[in-house]
Design a protein around this motif. Structure first.
Motif, PDB file in Angstrom:
ATOM      1  N   PRO A 216      17.106  10.215  20.368  1.00 27.01           N
ATOM      2  CA  PRO A 216      16.742   8.268  19.908  1.00 27.01           C
ATOM      3  C   PRO A 216      16.091   8.681  17.750  1.00 27.01           C
ATOM      4  O   PRO A 216      15.598   7.710  17.496  1.00 27.01           O
ATOM      5  CB  PRO A 216      15.516   8.201  20.612  1.00 27.01           C
ATOM      6  CG  PRO A 216      15.367   9.093  22.089  1.00 27.01           C
ATOM      7  CD  PRO A 216      16.803   9.886  21.660  1.00 27.01           C
ATOM      8  N   MET A 217      15.901  10.531  18.153  1.00 25.71           N
ATOM      9  CA  MET A 217      15.134  10.736  16.506  1.00 25.71           C
ATOM     10  C   MET A 217      16.121  10.200  15.662  1.00 25.71           C
ATOM     11  O   MET A 217      15.906  10.291  14.298  1.00 25.71           O
ATOM     12  CB  MET A 217      14.846  12.374  17.061  1.00 25.71           C
ATOM     13  CG  MET A 217      13.775  12.691  17.960  1.00 25.71           C
ATOM     14  SD  MET A 217      11.913  11.897  17.554  1.00 25.71           S
ATOM     15  CE  MET A 217      11.872  13.073  16.419  1.00 25.71           C
ATOM     16  N   ASP A 218      17.594  10.524  15.598  1.00 28.65           N
ATOM     17  CA  ASP A 218      18.947  10.077  14.718  1.00 28.65           C
ATOM     18  C   ASP A 218      19.304   8.800  14.885  1.00 28.65           C
ATOM     19  O   ASP A 218      19.335   7.776  15.646  1.00 28.65           O
ATOM     20  CB  ASP A 218      19.911  11.658  15.117  1.00 28.65           C
ATOM     21  CG  ASP A 218      20.874  11.944  14.178  1.00 28.65           C
ATOM     22  OD1 ASP A 218      20.551  10.718  12.912  1.00 28.65           O
ATOM     23  OD2 ASP A 218      21.589  12.915  14.339  1.00 28.65           O
ATOM     24  N   CYS A 219      19.787   8.386  13.606  1.00 27.00           N
ATOM     25  CA  CYS A 219      20.721   7.436  13.711  1.00 27.00           C
ATOM     26  C   CYS A 219      22.110   7.824  14.278  1.00 27.00           C
ATOM     27  O   CYS A 219      22.740   9.100  13.822  1.00 27.00           O
ATOM     28  CB  CYS A 219      20.221   6.809  12.102  1.00 27.00           C
ATOM     29  SG  CYS A 219      21.212   7.125  11.337  1.00 27.00           S
ATOM     30  N   ALA A 220      22.486   6.797  14.401  1.00 23.37           N
ATOM     31  CA  ALA A 220      24.183   6.580  14.680  1.00 23.37           C
ATOM     32  C   ALA A 220      25.197   6.509  13.689  1.00 23.37           C
ATOM     33  O   ALA A 220      24.766   6.226  13.064  1.00 23.37           O
ATOM     34  CB  ALA A 220      24.390   6.071  15.903  1.00 23.37           C
ATOM     35  N   ASN A 221      26.237   7.338  13.702  1.00 25.65           N
ATOM     36  CA  ASN A 221      27.383   7.642  13.062  1.00 25.65           C
ATOM     37  C   ASN A 221      28.081   6.351  12.714  1.00 25.65           C
ATOM     38  O   ASN A 221      28.675   6.293  12.530  1.00 25.65           O
ATOM     39  CB  ASN A 221      28.132   9.179  12.890  1.00 25.65           C
ATOM     40  CG  ASN A 221      27.165  10.207  12.414  1.00 25.65           C
ATOM     41  OD1 ASN A 221      26.624   9.955  10.741  1.00 25.65           O
ATOM     42  ND2 ASN A 221      27.276  11.316  12.941  1.00 25.65           N
ATOM     43  N   GLU A 222      27.906   5.337  14.016  1.00 25.99           N
ATOM     44  CA  GLU A 222      29.060   4.781  13.930  1.00 25.99           C
ATOM     45  C   GLU A 222      28.001   3.460  13.630  1.00 25.99           C
ATOM     46  O   GLU A 222      26.911   3.317  14.782  1.00 25.99           O
ATOM     47  CB  GLU A 222      29.681   4.629  15.269  1.00 25.99           C
ATOM     48  CG  GLU A 222      30.960   5.631  14.937  1.00 25.99           C
ATOM     49  CD  GLU A 222      31.808   5.929  14.036  1.00 25.99           C
ATOM     50  OE1 GLU A 222      31.703   4.533  13.675  1.00 25.99           O
ATOM     51  OE2 GLU A 222      31.989   7.132  13.737  1.00 25.99           O
TER      52      GLU A 222
END
Length: 246
Positions: A216-222
């Motif tokens: 949840p600290m990162d954003c999705a690549n898709e």
């Protein structure tokens, strides 16, 4: 054909614009105020760019998207981009004397080899005194056939990049801070980074980024198409880890 000539227009309206309804149901505003933050923003304040799983929930078009205006000669220009054959997402950023950033112009085009991408960048930057051209470290990777990196190829075509950092989580958290609304010295609600309304793809993609379900600290690549513009902005802010709030 009169039907073919008809057009539609969206006229935004808030519940507070309907005085007859509020006079009949004065308790309705209190009900909206007690909703979840997401539902309250949508139903009370008409902020429909928000949705479950959105990574940059602080994004607000009324705050972060502005009309272009003449830039002071004292401000400094930067160019930042995310490049691959799938997309060149390039942006000119103006930084004012207080350190606030303004996304001024956008190039957003796929299928460009390096020489073509360099030509697009030169055309975009014509007339701007660019202080620094920024790109991520992955452009340093060398190809097997020529032994040159993409960075070398851009250099050969007249674009001399400076490498930025590429820490995803730290970079995205930093962008959260830059997008966080605050009141400036005049009492106006603004943010440390705002976007000229001609940068249509960044405005479309930035609020569309999803939270990575595994981190949840990162954003999705898709969807991957949404990541190019925000990545380019993340790269320039890597050099500016503290947003200006003056």
């Amino acid at each position: 054909d009169e039907k073919a000539k008809t057009t539609r227009i969206f006229i935004p309206s808030l519940v507070t614009d309907n005085k007859f309804f509020l006079n009949s149901y004065p308790e309705y505003l209190n009900r909206l105020e007690n909703l979840s933050e997401k539902d309250k923003k949508a139903l009370r304040y008409g902020e429909w760019d928000i949705f479950d799983g959105q990574y940059f929930s602080e994004f607000n078009r009324d705050i972060h998207v502005i009309k272009p205006f003449p830039i002071s000669e004292e401000w400094r220009y930067y160019f930042t981009c995310d490049y691959g054959l799938d997309m060149l997402a390039g942006y000119i950023i103006a930084v004012d004397t207080q350190g606030r950033a303004y996304v001024v112009t956008e190039t957003y085009e796929s299928g460009l080899i390096v020489s073509e991408a360099a030509d697009r960048i030169k055309a975009q930057c014509k007339g701007y005194d660019i202080y620094q051209y920024l790109c991520p470290p992955d452009l340093k990777k060398r190809t097997n056939d020529s032994g040159k990196s993409v960075l070398d190829l851009f250099h050969d075509n007249g674009i001399h990049f400076t490498i930025t950092g590429n820490s995803r989580v730290a970079g995205w958290l930093n962008l959260h801070e830059w997008l966080k609304p605050f009141e400036d010295e005049t009492g106006k609600t603004t943010a440390s980074i705002v976007i000229f309304n001609n940068c249509t793809n960044l405005i479309r993609c930035l609020p569309g980024l999803l939270t990575d379900t595994k981190n949840p600290m990162d954003c999705a690549n898709e969807p991957h198409e949404l990541t190019h513009g925000p990545d380019a902005i993340r790269y320039i802010l890597d050099r500016r880890p503290v947003p200006a709030k003056i």
